[in-house]
Every structure is written in C-alpha cells, then in structure tokens.
Write an enzyme that holds these catalytic residues in place. Structure first.
Site, mmCIF file in Angstrom:
data_model
loop_
_atom_site.group_PDB
_atom_site.id
_atom_site.type_symbol
_atom_site.label_atom_id
_atom_site.label_comp_id
_atom_site.label_asym_id
_atom_site.label_seq_id
_atom_site.Cartn_x
_atom_site.Cartn_y
_atom_site.Cartn_z
ATOM 1 N N VAL A 133 -8.480 -0.883 8.818
ATOM 2 C CA VAL A 133 -7.407 -0.737 9.802
ATOM 3 C C VAL A 133 -6.130 -1.408 9.299
ATOM 4 C CG1 VAL A 133 -6.684 -1.239 12.173
ATOM 5 C CG2 VAL A 133 -9.052 -0.603 11.705
ATOM 6 N N PHE A 170 -15.451 18.059 17.848
ATOM 7 C CA PHE A 170 -16.380 16.931 17.985
ATOM 8 C C PHE A 170 -17.705 17.312 18.634
ATOM 9 C CE2 PHE A 170 -16.999 12.418 17.663
ATOM 10 C CZ PHE A 170 -16.086 12.094 16.665
ATOM 11 N N GLY A 211 -25.628 16.816 14.120
ATOM 12 C CA GLY A 211 -25.928 16.082 12.890
ATOM 13 C C GLY A 211 -26.966 15.013 13.147
ATOM 14 N N CYS A 248 -17.412 2.009 14.188
ATOM 15 C CA CYS A 248 -16.877 2.018 15.558
ATOM 16 C C CYS A 248 -17.884 2.422 16.632
ATOM 17 C CB CYS A 248 -15.666 2.937 15.634
ATOM 18 S SG CYS A 248 -14.219 2.215 14.865
HETATM 19 C C1 UDX Z 1 -14.023 6.786 15.249
HETATM 20 C C2 UDX Z 1 -12.953 7.407 16.140
HETATM 21 O O1 UDX Z 1 -12.869 8.816 15.868
HETATM 22 C C3 UDX Z 1 -11.617 6.738 15.920
HETATM 23 O O2 UDX Z 1 -10.648 7.267 16.810
HETATM 24 C C4 UDX Z 1 -11.799 5.242 16.170
HETATM 25 O O3 UDX Z 1 -10.616 4.559 15.992
HETATM 26 C C5 UDX Z 1 -12.878 4.673 15.269
HETATM 27 O O4 UDX Z 1 -14.081 5.403 15.484
HETATM 28 P P1 UDX Z 1 -14.810 7.002 12.712
HETATM 29 O O5 UDX Z 1 -15.870 6.002 13.034
HETATM 30 O O6 UDX Z 1 -14.032 6.818 11.455
HETATM 31 O O7 UDX Z 1 -13.703 7.053 13.888
HETATM 32 O O8 UDX Z 1 -15.497 8.426 12.604
HETATM 33 P P2 UDX Z 1 -15.579 9.784 13.445
HETATM 34 O O9 UDX Z 1 -14.988 10.870 12.642
HETATM 35 O O10 UDX Z 1 -15.115 9.641 14.825
HETATM 36 O O11 UDX Z 1 -17.156 10.031 13.432
HETATM 37 C C6 UDX Z 1 -18.084 9.100 14.032
HETATM 38 C C7 UDX Z 1 -19.501 9.548 13.782
HETATM 39 O O12 UDX Z 1 -19.799 10.738 14.491
HETATM 40 C C8 UDX Z 1 -19.807 9.865 12.319
HETATM 41 O O13 UDX Z 1 -21.084 9.368 12.006
HETATM 42 C C9 UDX Z 1 -19.771 11.375 12.254
HETATM 43 O O14 UDX Z 1 -20.541 11.944 11.227
HETATM 44 C C10 UDX Z 1 -20.326 11.734 13.618
HETATM 45 N N1 UDX Z 1 -19.893 13.052 14.108
HETATM 46 C C11 UDX Z 1 -18.605 13.253 14.479
HETATM 47 C C12 UDX Z 1 -20.816 14.093 14.222
HETATM 48 O O15 UDX Z 1 -22.005 13.932 13.911
HETATM 49 N N2 UDX Z 1 -20.403 15.287 14.746
HETATM 50 C C13 UDX Z 1 -19.120 15.511 15.128
HETATM 51 O O16 UDX Z 1 -18.822 16.626 15.605
HETATM 52 C C14 UDX Z 1 -18.195 14.459 14.987
#
Ligand code: UDX
Length: 423
Positions: free
Chosen positions: A11, A246, A250, A257
């Site tokens: 960050v 989203f 998976g 986070c």
């Molecule tokens: C997240 C939030 O998106 C971000 O706004 C916040 O500030 C921090 O947390 P991040 O942890 O980097 O960001 O990843 P993100 O892309 O949100 O994915 C989180 C998890 O969900 C990952 O393990 C990803 O693989 C999974 N995921 C996401 C899925 O399995 N399917 C999806 O459709 C989206």
C-alpha cells in the site's frame, strides 16, 4: 504538497508512487533497512505492474526520497500517511501495535498544523483512538481516515483510476486538504466522518468476499446438478442490479485483505454484540471450498499416497507475487497432509516451502495430476502436447477455469474445470 508515507509495503509503495505522479513530493520511510537499501538502489521490492516505472520517474524528477526513520520522513510534511501493517491477532482482531508505536513516535515531533492520515485497514474507531492517543501526549495534529481500495496486480491503475476516494475527517478543513491531494484523480470524493470511512472498507471487502463465496456455491451446485456455472453466473450477472464482476468461481479467496478483513469485521461485530451469521457462514463456506477441491483431487488421483501433483500457481491470484493466504499453497499443504508429493510453479511468486520450477511443463514431469490454482495467462500458453508427454497421469484439474478445455483435450489429456461438468 509535501507528503510523508510511513511503511513501504504494497500500500505504501503504491500510495507514495501514485502521489508523486500527481506532482507531490513524497518522503517514504520504512523500518526495514533491507527494504530501504533496495529502494535506494532503485530496486522495487515487490512485483506490481507499472509500479517500477512510476518509482523510477519519481526518483528522476526528485519527487521521492527514502528514509529509515519516521521522524526524518515527517519533517516538513503537511500530510503524513500511515501505511503500516495491521496483522490479525489470535482472535481475528487487527493488531494495532505497530501503528500505535509509530503514533507515539510522531507525537513527540509533529506540529499541530500537520495531518496524520490512516491508510491501513483499521478497526472502526481507530482514528478517534489515535487522535486521543496523540492528544494525551500533548500533540494536537489532525487525524483523518482515508482507506485504500487497491487490488494487488492492478494497484497502480486502481490508484490512478480510483472509483471513489473516501475521506473521513473530524474537521471539514482537514477533509479539504486531503481531498486537494487527489484533486486530479477521476474518482468521486466522498467526505464523511472517520468511523464511517473505516466501516466502508470493511463493508466493501466483506461484501466482495460474500459475493464470490456465493458464486463458488453456485459453481458447486452446478457440479452436482450438471449445469455450467460459467453460463449460469454470466446470465445472472446480466441483471443490472447484480452486474458481471467478481463472480468468477475458484478455490476461494486469499491475499492480505479478505481473510483478514472478514475475520476483523466479525471481531468488531462480536465486540458490539451484533450477531452476523451471514459473514460467519461466508468465512466457513470459503474454507469448505478448499476442502471440497482437496476431496475431489483425492478422488481423481484414486488416493493421494505416493502420487505427485504439480501445482500451477503459488500467488494468491495472478499478476502479483504475493502468497499470503494463497489458496494454491493451502491446497498444496492439504495434499501433502494427505500423503501426496507436491511441486509448484509460478511466473512471479516464490515459495521456499515446496520444490519450485520455472517451467510449468518441467513441474509436471511424472506428475499424476496438474492443478491450475492461479489464473496466470502464461498457463494458457503452455505446449499441452509436451505436457502430455512428460506427465504420468492424464488429468488437469483447472480450479480457475482458466484453460481452454478443447486445447487440453486435443493433447490427449483429461480436462476438469470447476462447476462445469459438461464442458
Ligand atoms: C482486495 C480488494 O479488491 C481491494 O479493494 C482491497 O483494498 C484489498 O483487498 P486483493 O486482495 O488484492 O484486493 O484481491 P482481489 O482481486 O480483490 O481478490 C481477492 C481474492 O478473491 C483472490 O484470492 C482472488 O483470486 C479471489 N477472487 C476474486 C475470485 O476467486 N473470484 C473473483 O471473481 C474475484
């Protein structure tokens, strides 16, 4: 403006680099001497697309300096961002000791016309608590909450194309100062009180975690009833009240986070005596996703003992080298517990826990099964005929639905996706 950013993690680095790209002068501090040394040598300690270029340009334009002392970094700064770690404690609540220690240090050196802005994800009420902590040490600086919404892998783009910038301040003039910093960005600026700003972050992450856990449940139901989850979810997402994003099924969520923030929100709701069974179910349903994938893998292998699995992916998602709470590694550990041997390959992430190969085909030599656990586009470009030659078994279990099933099958391999029994 003159800015200090304390903490050069994911960050902090993106925040510092992003602010320099808006023309601000940033003093970035980190307590880890290795990290400071790397940055001074212009080496970027993490993999994040676009970050290296921004930092390079910031150095060239004399907009960025790196410091090993917080005190030194805050000298002359109008706004001081705290981008320090807030790890989960044993009970799931965020551990604020690092943040508090920094604030104690700042209290001695900061003047009342400076601003401290919390960027780290912190429990609701933290801005108020920090303000009181500073006041009790005789320091009258303003405290503002400005949560980050950066997703790893697209953090630079998320900063530059922010959809919203949330600023929680006790005083309007403080919100205006922080708002001015971001004036050039396209996102809508939401000015509110600190508690609301802090809650936005938890609410957004808990909602996203809920949404994707729901999508995973639909994928599992699809598997059982013979539906194609990708088509089901695509059609569901066409309702504009729902939207398409989203909902990609998976192995469940990982990263720094969602696992932490969902547990932290539950710890907050516990502390106020508000039951939140929906979010509790999200956390336990998410864990079940990995258990379900492990059971299916064991069935596909006909028992794990003596079998070799190649795990394609170590990062918690594509376009990052971050392996924190990575589903790929949780699956790898689970298979080892069940008696299998696991090797790993990933284009960016490194793990010292497992034997690791650069080339996905080398990783799959003599493997009984390949699991596609991280959605790196590189894995789509593998030569599947070569893969078929080196593998002992025939099965590719694609828990990200990344590969083209026809391409895999044409190479003589068996393709199994997630929630797609008929493809
Ligand atoms: C997240 C939030 O998106 C971000 O706004 C916040 O500030 C921090 O947390 P991040 O942890 O980097 O960001 O990843 P993100 O892309 O949100 O994915 C989180 C998890 O969900 C990952 O393990 C990803 O693989 C999974 N995921 C996401 C899925 O399995 N399917 C999806 O459709 C989206």
């Amino acid at each position: 403006m003159n800015i200090a950013v304390l903490g050069a993690g994911y960050v902090g680095l993106v925040q510092a680099a992003g602010l320099t790209s808006l023309g601000h002068r940033v003093r970035l501090a980190d307590s880890n001497p290795d990290r400071v040394g790397q940055l001074l040598a212009r080496k970027i300690p993490i993999y994040e697309p676009g970050l290296g270029e921004l930092i390079e340009r910031a150095f060239d334009n004399n907009l960025l300096t790196v410091h090993s002392s917080n005190r030194e970094a805050v000298e002359g700064a109008e706004v001081v961002f705290l981008t320090l770690p807030t790890p989960a404690g044993d009970d799931g609540s965020a551990d604020l000791r690092i943040l508090e220690a920094a604030v104690d240090e700042l209290a001695a050196v900061m003047a009342d016309d400076q601003l401290v802005v919390t960027k780290s994800t912190v429990p609701v009420g933290t801005a108020l608590a920090l303000r009181e902590r500073l006041r009790s040490r005789g320091c009258g600086v303003g405290v503002v909450s400005n949560p980050e919404f950066l997703a790893e892998g697209s953090a630079v783009a998320d900063f530059l194309r922010a959809e919203r910038i949330v600023i929680g301040a006790f005083e309007d003039r403080h919100a205006d100062i922080v708002g001015d910093l971001y004036a050039e960005l396209p996102g809508q600026i939401v000015k509110t009180d600190p508690v609301s700003a802090e809650l936005v972050k938890y609410a957004a992450n808990a909602y996203l975690a809920t949404r994707l856990t729901f999508a995973n449940a639909i994928a599992n139901i699809s598997e059982e009833v013979g539906a194609d989850a990708l088509q089901v979810l695509e059609a569901v997402g066409m309702d504009r009240r729902i939207g398409p994003h989203f909902m990609h099924p998976g192995p469940g969520y990982g990263g720094s986070c969602f696992p932490k923030d969902t547990r932290a929100l539950l710890s907050i709701t516990d502390s106020i005596g508000y039951p939140f069974p929906l979010l509790q179910a999200v956390v336990s349903t998410d864990a079940m996703q990995r258990a379900r994938i492990l059971d299916r893998t064991e069935r596909l292998l006909g028992g794990c003992s003596g079998k070799k699995v190649a795990m394609w992916g170590a990062a918690f998602k594509a376009r990052t080298d971050d392996t924190r709470e990575s589903p790929a590694l949780i699956l790898a550990r689970g298979l080892i517990e069940r008696g299998a041997t696991v090797v790993v390959t990933d284009p960016e992430a490194e793990t010292h826990e497992f034997s690791q190969f650069d080339d996905p085909v080398d990783a799959a030599r003599d493997a009984d099964l390949v699991i596609v656990a991280t959605e790196w586009p590189e894995f789509r470009r593998v030569d599947f005929s070569r893969l078929a030659e080196v593998m002992r078994g025939r099965t590719i279990y694609d828990v990200r639905n990344l590969l083209d099933p026809d391409v895999v099958r044409e190479a003589g391999l068996e393709y199994i996706g997630l929630g797609r029994p008929n493809v």
